[in-house]
Scaffold this motif. Structure first.
Motif, PDB file in Angstrom:
ATOM      1  N   GLY A  18       0.784  -1.222   0.000  1.00 25.14           N
ATOM      2  CA  GLY A  18       0.000   0.000   0.000  1.00 25.14           C
ATOM      3  C   GLY A  18       0.815   1.272   0.000  1.00 25.14           C
ATOM      4  O   GLY A  18       0.709   2.103  -0.909  1.00 25.14           O
ATOM      5  N   HIS A  19       1.643   1.461   1.012  1.00 19.48           N
ATOM      6  CA  HIS A  19       2.365   2.715   1.131  1.00 19.48           C
ATOM      7  C   HIS A  19       3.307   2.935  -0.046  1.00 19.48           C
ATOM      8  O   HIS A  19       3.518   4.081  -0.471  1.00 19.48           O
ATOM      9  CB  HIS A  19       3.166   2.751   2.439  1.00 19.48           C
ATOM     10  CG  HIS A  19       3.760   4.098   2.739  1.00 19.48           C
ATOM     11  ND1 HIS A  19       3.067   5.083   3.393  1.00 19.48           N
ATOM     12  CD2 HIS A  19       4.978   4.627   2.451  1.00 19.48           C
ATOM     13  CE1 HIS A  19       3.831   6.163   3.510  1.00 19.48           C
ATOM     14  NE2 HIS A  19       4.998   5.905   2.942  1.00 19.48           N
ATOM     15  N   ASN A  25      -0.448   8.582   1.813  1.00 18.69           N
ATOM     16  CA  ASN A  25      -0.826   7.818   3.007  1.00 18.69           C
ATOM     17  C   ASN A  25      -0.560   8.686   4.241  1.00 18.69           C
ATOM     18  O   ASN A  25       0.268   8.371   5.096  1.00 18.69           O
ATOM     19  CB  ASN A  25      -0.020   6.513   3.044  1.00 18.69           C
ATOM     20  CG  ASN A  25      -0.518   5.531   4.080  1.00 18.69           C
ATOM     21  OD1 ASN A  25      -1.663   5.593   4.512  1.00 18.69           O
ATOM     22  ND2 ASN A  25       0.348   4.609   4.471  1.00 18.69           N
ATOM     23  N   SER A  28      -0.215   7.866   8.226  1.00 18.20           N
ATOM     24  CA  SER A  28       0.652   6.755   8.617  1.00 18.20           C
ATOM     25  C   SER A  28       1.901   7.225   9.333  1.00 18.20           C
ATOM     26  O   SER A  28       2.320   8.388   9.208  1.00 18.20           O
ATOM     27  CB  SER A  28       1.049   5.940   7.385  1.00 18.20           C
ATOM     28  OG  SER A  28       1.956   6.680   6.581  1.00 18.20           O
ATOM     29  N   GLU A  75      -4.086  -0.803   4.176  1.00 16.02           N
ATOM     30  CA  GLU A  75      -3.381   0.162   5.009  1.00 16.02           C
ATOM     31  C   GLU A  75      -4.180   0.466   6.275  1.00 16.02           C
ATOM     32  O   GLU A  75      -5.246   1.094   6.224  1.00 16.02           O
ATOM     33  CB  GLU A  75      -3.124   1.445   4.222  1.00 16.02           C
ATOM     34  CG  GLU A  75      -1.906   1.371   3.325  1.00 16.02           C
ATOM     35  CD  GLU A  75      -0.614   1.286   4.118  1.00 16.02           C
ATOM     36  OE1 GLU A  75      -0.439   2.039   5.091  1.00 16.02           O
ATOM     37  OE2 GLU A  75       0.223   0.438   3.766  1.00 16.02           O
ATOM     38  N   ARG A  78      -5.175   4.056   6.784  1.00 11.92           N
ATOM     39  CA  ARG A  78      -6.331   4.529   6.022  1.00 11.92           C
ATOM     40  C   ARG A  78      -7.635   4.032   6.641  1.00 11.92           C
ATOM     41  O   ARG A  78      -8.639   4.744   6.659  1.00 11.92           O
ATOM     42  CB  ARG A  78      -6.235   4.057   4.573  1.00 11.92           C
ATOM     43  CG  ARG A  78      -5.093   4.679   3.765  1.00 11.92           C
ATOM     44  CD  ARG A  78      -5.226   4.267   2.303  1.00 11.92           C
ATOM     45  NE  ARG A  78      -4.107   4.697   1.492  1.00 11.92           N
ATOM     46  CZ  ARG A  78      -4.000   5.882   0.895  1.00 11.92           C
ATOM     47  NH1 ARG A  78      -4.956   6.779   1.042  1.00 11.92           N
ATOM     48  NH2 ARG A  78      -2.942   6.166   0.157  1.00 11.92           N
ATOM     49  N   THR A 116       3.856  -0.399   7.591  1.00 12.76           N
ATOM     50  CA  THR A 116       3.256   0.865   8.022  1.00 12.76           C
ATOM     51  C   THR A 116       2.102   0.658   8.993  1.00 12.76           C
ATOM     52  O   THR A 116       1.365  -0.313   8.911  1.00 12.76           O
ATOM     53  CB  THR A 116       2.754   1.657   6.809  1.00 12.76           C
ATOM     54  OG1 THR A 116       2.038   0.769   5.951  1.00 12.76           O
ATOM     55  CG2 THR A 116       3.900   2.268   6.049  1.00 12.76           C
TER      56      THR A 116
END
Length: 413
Positions: A18-19, A25, A28, A75, A78, A116
């Protein structure tokens, strides 16, 4: 190019995170660390590869290669940007991503923590916080309630052994000092005594972080299984193929004990263990041996050795005794001809391990496209596609065609 016969249900995929791909992001811990001064991160992730917006066309790339699996991460930052508050937008996004995989014939392999975590979690001390395992399990439960009925495999943690592995990587001392300065700056900026994160870690925290992540893995697995008992759950480990040259057995064995064995023994109670392999290192009586003259060198400064995958997989199975998922495998290089020539012999070696009795569920190449490689920023190139940093256009490299051709042949497409 052809491969030996693999099982009909073998998972052929690519892996992303994801990151590293989604971009922006902002809630995070990693985003926060990128933006303090000083910072160990060479670049800020920014929009990354804009994968949050381009996910549908990215899935089309994966399906267009003839693959049948896609590994990605959800994530936490998120989904739970504020402690105890869960984002309907984020959950809907990841639900659509899972459904998009299924619609394209791709088995979704979902990682719940790929380094993350939320900023608020880092402010609490991350995995040093006694409540961390329960907080992580709660988040995993929320994700499972939303989309867990449609995923193929669940990976709780990505490379929880990486901090220990990096102590063997001969990073310059200034990097270690800069990591400490980064966390000190983050603690000051966040107004807390100890701001901690999963991918920038102090040596004195290693033991406590390991305890926290071990408990978190167990509690997360319980939360996942409570919602879907049949879903295979495991974790993924960074694993070099450590080889003993003459007199190097003690060093090799010490590294294995320090870096992998705790997690491989933990995985004995899991449904599988992920192996993430990028290199082979040979040890002599005085430590790591230099490359042979004329060897092709990867971005880590070690020889490109396709047989490293077989060796790493065989060692993981010898300790864990559970099926293996090759959750990442690739080579960091600007020269895509090296990558293109690396894939087939690596897979031949993997099949040799399978023929020798190692059960392997699937293979995920890292990575679909060049992306944000953590503290090293956008310098390292490991993708099957290049990405224009301004337009985000994806362009297939020759290696993408090589991998696709091998998989289509193996799948009889």
């Amino acid at each position: 190019m052809t491969l030996p016969a693999f099982p009909a249900d073998f998972l052929w995929g690519v892996a992303t995170a994801g990151h590293q791909n989604e971009g922006d992001n902002v809630d995070s811990d990693t985003w926060f660390l990128e933006n303090v001064t000083p910072t160990v991160f060479q670049d800020r992730s920014g929009r990354a590869t804009n994968g949050w917006e381009l996910w549908e066309s990215d899935l089309d790339l994966v399906a267009g290669m003839g693959l049948n699996a896609y590994r990605f991460s959800v994530e936490w930052a998120r989904i739970e940007p504020v402690e105890g508050e869960f984002s309907e937008e984020a959950l809907s996004h990841y639900e659509a991503l899972v459904d998009g995989c299924r619609a394209r014939g791709l088995a979704p392999i979902v990682t719940f923590n790929h380094f993350t975590s939320p900023h608020w979690f880092a402010r609490r001390g991350a995995w040093l916080d006694p409540e961390a395992p329960a907080l992580f399990a709660r988040y995993c439960g929320v994700v499972m309630d939303r989309l867990g009925d449609r995923i193929e495999l669940a990976v709780t943690f990505n490379e929880p052994d990486l901090p220990e592995m990096l102590t063997w990587a001969h990073l310059p001392e200034f990097v270690v000092e800069l990591e400490r300065a980064t966390l000190a700056a983050a603690s000051h900026a966040a107004g807390v005594e100890r701001y901690r994160a999963g991918n920038v870690m102090l040596r004195e925290d290693f033991a406590g972080m390991r305890v926290g992540m071990t408990a978190a893995h167990r509690e997360a697995k319980a939360a996942i299984k409570a919602r879907r008992a049949d879903l295979p759950v495991g974790l993924s480990l960074a694993m070099v193929d450590d080889v003993a040259g003459p007199g190097g057995e003690a060093t090799r064995d010490r590294k294995r004990a320090e870096v992998y064995d705790h997690w491989l023994e933990l995985a004995r109670d899991d449904d599988f263990v992920g192996v993430q392999n990028y290199e082979q290192i040979v040890y002599g009586p005085d430590g790591q041996l230099p490359p042979e003259p004329g060897a092709t060198i990867n971005g880590m400064g070690t020889p490109v050795e396709p047989d490293s995958l077989r060796g790493a997989v065989e060692y993981a199975y010898s300790v864990a005794g559970v099926p293996i998922l090759v959750s990442e495998h690739g080579v960091g290089t600007e020269d895509d001809t090296v990558r293109a020539g690396f894939i087939e012999p690596s897979l031949v070696g993997l099949k040799a391990a399978m023929d020798a009795g190692v059960p392997v569920l699937g293979y995920c190449h890292w990575t679909l496209m060049d992306n944000f490689e953590w503290i090293f920023g956008y310098g390292p190139k490991l993708g099957l596609h290049s990405v224009d940093r301004e337009t985000f256009e994806r362009t297939p490299k020759p290696s993408a065609g090589v991998y696709a051709g091998l998989v289509r042949g193996a799948r009889g497409l």
